[in-house]
Motif scaffolding. Sequence first.
Motif, PDB file in Angstrom:
ATOM      1  N   HIS A   1       0.844  -1.211  -0.061  1.00  0.00           N
ATOM      2  CA  HIS A   1      -0.005  -0.004   0.011  1.00  0.00           C
ATOM      3  C   HIS A   1       0.938   1.208   0.007  1.00  0.00           C
ATOM      4  O   HIS A   1       0.455   2.228  -0.453  1.00  0.00           O
ATOM      5  N   SER A   2       2.103   1.192   0.718  1.00  0.00           N
ATOM      6  CA  SER A   2       3.000   2.443   0.588  1.00  0.00           C
ATOM      7  C   SER A   2       3.391   3.068  -0.583  1.00  0.00           C
ATOM      8  O   SER A   2       3.655   3.981  -0.703  1.00  0.00           O
ATOM      9  N   VAL A   3       3.288   2.185  -1.802  1.00  0.00           N
ATOM     10  CA  VAL A   3       3.577   2.488  -2.885  1.00  0.00           C
ATOM     11  C   VAL A   3       2.791   3.639  -3.358  1.00  0.00           C
ATOM     12  O   VAL A   3       3.226   4.425  -4.299  1.00  0.00           O
ATOM     13  N   LEU A   4       1.599   3.905  -3.120  1.00  0.00           N
ATOM     14  CA  LEU A   4       0.675   4.944  -3.598  1.00  0.00           C
ATOM     15  C   LEU A   4       1.411   6.392  -3.015  1.00  0.00           C
ATOM     16  O   LEU A   4       0.973   7.373  -3.908  1.00  0.00           O
ATOM     17  N   GLN A   5       2.521   6.460  -2.222  1.00  0.00           N
ATOM     18  CA  GLN A   5       2.933   7.728  -1.871  1.00  0.00           C
ATOM     19  C   GLN A   5       3.803   8.208  -2.984  1.00  0.00           C
ATOM     20  O   GLN A   5       4.177   9.193  -3.107  1.00  0.00           O
ATOM     21  N   ASP A   6       4.339   7.221  -3.825  1.00  0.00           N
ATOM     22  CA  ASP A   6       5.306   7.487  -4.829  1.00  0.00           C
ATOM     23  C   ASP A   6       4.777   7.508  -6.216  1.00  0.00           C
ATOM     24  O   ASP A   6       5.601   7.945  -7.169  1.00  0.00           O
ATOM     25  N   ILE A   7       3.382   7.757  -6.348  1.00  0.00           N
ATOM     26  CA  ILE A   7       2.860   7.858  -7.577  1.00  0.00           C
ATOM     27  C   ILE A   7       1.935   8.884  -7.975  1.00  0.00           C
ATOM     28  O   ILE A   7       1.550   9.279  -7.131  1.00  0.00           O
ATOM     29  N   GLU A   8       1.850   9.193  -9.088  1.00  0.00           N
ATOM     30  CA  GLU A   8       1.140  10.561  -9.689  1.00  0.00           C
ATOM     31  C   GLU A   8      -0.382  10.159  -9.752  1.00  0.00           C
ATOM     32  O   GLU A   8      -0.739   8.938 -10.034  1.00  0.00           O
ATOM     33  N   ASN A   9      -1.239  11.047  -9.099  1.00  0.00           N
ATOM     34  CA  ASN A   9      -2.631  10.992  -9.256  1.00  0.00           C
ATOM     35  C   ASN A   9      -3.145   9.575  -8.544  1.00  0.00           C
ATOM     36  O   ASN A   9      -4.016   8.461  -8.962  1.00  0.00           O
ATOM     37  N   PRO A  10      -2.884   9.118  -7.336  1.00  0.00           N
ATOM     38  CA  PRO A  10      -3.038   7.877  -6.716  1.00  0.00           C
ATOM     39  C   PRO A  10      -4.590   7.832  -6.378  1.00  0.00           C
ATOM     40  O   PRO A  10      -5.133   6.748  -6.345  1.00  0.00           O
ATOM     41  N   MET A  11      -5.400   9.008  -6.416  1.00  0.00           N
ATOM     42  CA  MET A  11      -6.566   8.968  -6.273  1.00  0.00           C
ATOM     43  C   MET A  11      -7.534   8.392  -7.228  1.00  0.00           C
ATOM     44  O   MET A  11      -8.579   8.050  -7.112  1.00  0.00           O
ATOM     45  N   LEU A  12      -6.889   8.219  -8.523  1.00  0.00           N
ATOM     46  CA  LEU A  12      -7.555   7.419  -9.696  1.00  0.00           C
ATOM     47  C   LEU A  12      -7.649   5.897  -9.187  1.00  0.00           C
ATOM     48  O   LEU A  12      -8.427   5.162  -9.717  1.00  0.00           O
ATOM     49  N   ALA A  13      -6.873   5.514  -8.362  1.00  0.00           N
ATOM     50  CA  ALA A  13      -6.860   4.020  -7.882  1.00  0.00           C
ATOM     51  C   ALA A  13      -8.039   3.503  -7.061  1.00  0.00           C
ATOM     52  O   ALA A  13      -8.269   4.508  -6.115  1.00  0.00           O
ATOM     53  N   PRO A  14      -8.654   2.480  -7.142  1.00  0.00           N
ATOM     54  CA  PRO A  14      -9.882   2.324  -6.296  1.00  0.00           C
ATOM     55  C   PRO A  14      -9.711   2.390  -4.737  1.00  0.00           C
ATOM     56  O   PRO A  14      -8.484   1.386  -4.516  1.00  0.00           O
ATOM     57  N   GLY A  15     -10.386   2.961  -4.120  1.00  0.00           N
ATOM     58  CA  GLY A  15     -10.073   2.933  -2.865  1.00  0.00           C
ATOM     59  C   GLY A  15      -8.881   3.797  -2.168  1.00  0.00           C
ATOM     60  O   GLY A  15      -8.881   3.943  -0.967  1.00  0.00           O
ATOM     61  N   ALA A  16      -8.267   4.270  -2.844  1.00  0.00           N
ATOM     62  CA  ALA A  16      -7.217   5.230  -2.394  1.00  0.00           C
ATOM     63  C   ALA A  16      -7.582   6.539  -1.952  1.00  0.00           C
ATOM     64  O   ALA A  16      -8.472   7.137  -2.240  1.00  0.00           O
TER      65      ALA A  16
END
Length: 299
Positions: free
Chosen positions: A283-298
């Motif tokens: 789950h911590s990888v979301l901190q490193d990617i652009e526009n994580p809000m596009l991912a379901p549930g992020a």
Amino acid sequence: MSTKASHHLIEQRLSELSSAQRERLAFIDFNLQFFGRLSRNDLINRFQTGLAASTRDFASYKELAPDNLILDHSTKQYLRTAIFKPIFRFSADAILQSVSKGFSDGITAEVVPSEHCFEAVKLIHPDINIIASLMRAIHNRQACSVKYVSISSGESQRRLVPHAIINNGHRWHVRGFDGKTKSFRDFVCTRFTEVKELGLPCEKHELASADQQFNKMVDLVLIPHPSVTNSRAIEMDFAMQNGQKVMRVRAALAAYVLRQWQVDCSEGHRILNQGCQLALKNHSVLQDIENPMLAPGAK
């Protein structure tokens, strides 16, 4: 002679040529339209012909469309003119699916669907002239003046330095440096109403090499969703090893992948009964990617 009559005459002359020569002329037409230039060596390397044969092909093309190209004697390349009009009709579907793999046989034809193999999802393809302008700018590392319609602010004009065209599973995007926000962003290709090449050199900070999110690679560790009763079926669907699948993707594209594959990215994997068969383990990888809000549930 009218444009319609002229095009009919060109089609008639093309029909009199061998299929091999038509394909070589299509290669010339394609490169001029989508890259803005090509040389005799490009033709020789692609079709393994000799210099004399390539010279004849360019002469044949120039006879059919004398105003489409001009020879730059300093570089020995043929350049696309401002009044270029393609003599082949390229399919947007074939171009977008094939261009990353290079020009291939059959690119001038429409994609013929199989009678036995079907796709449930179809992307809306952008205007072929918009794609051609963007691809020439990408190939030549040039800026464009574009008119773009956004959901929030409507149509606006901006300077864009594109460097990649991306299929995110839902739509075609172009990624590039946006002069309005001074940052690298993704733009939906179907929302451009105008793309004009400026023909000006770009600054280093506007080029693909400066796009940190695009050049950064991240690992997405995917596992069967905890709510799935028979997880082995999911492991088989996604060719998992030891109960997980590791996907190495560009950080700028990671959120698109997670959304397209419907990966539950919520903490504790709380999405239930909404089609999520996969869950994000790291789950911590979301901190490193652009526009994580596009991912379901992020969040």
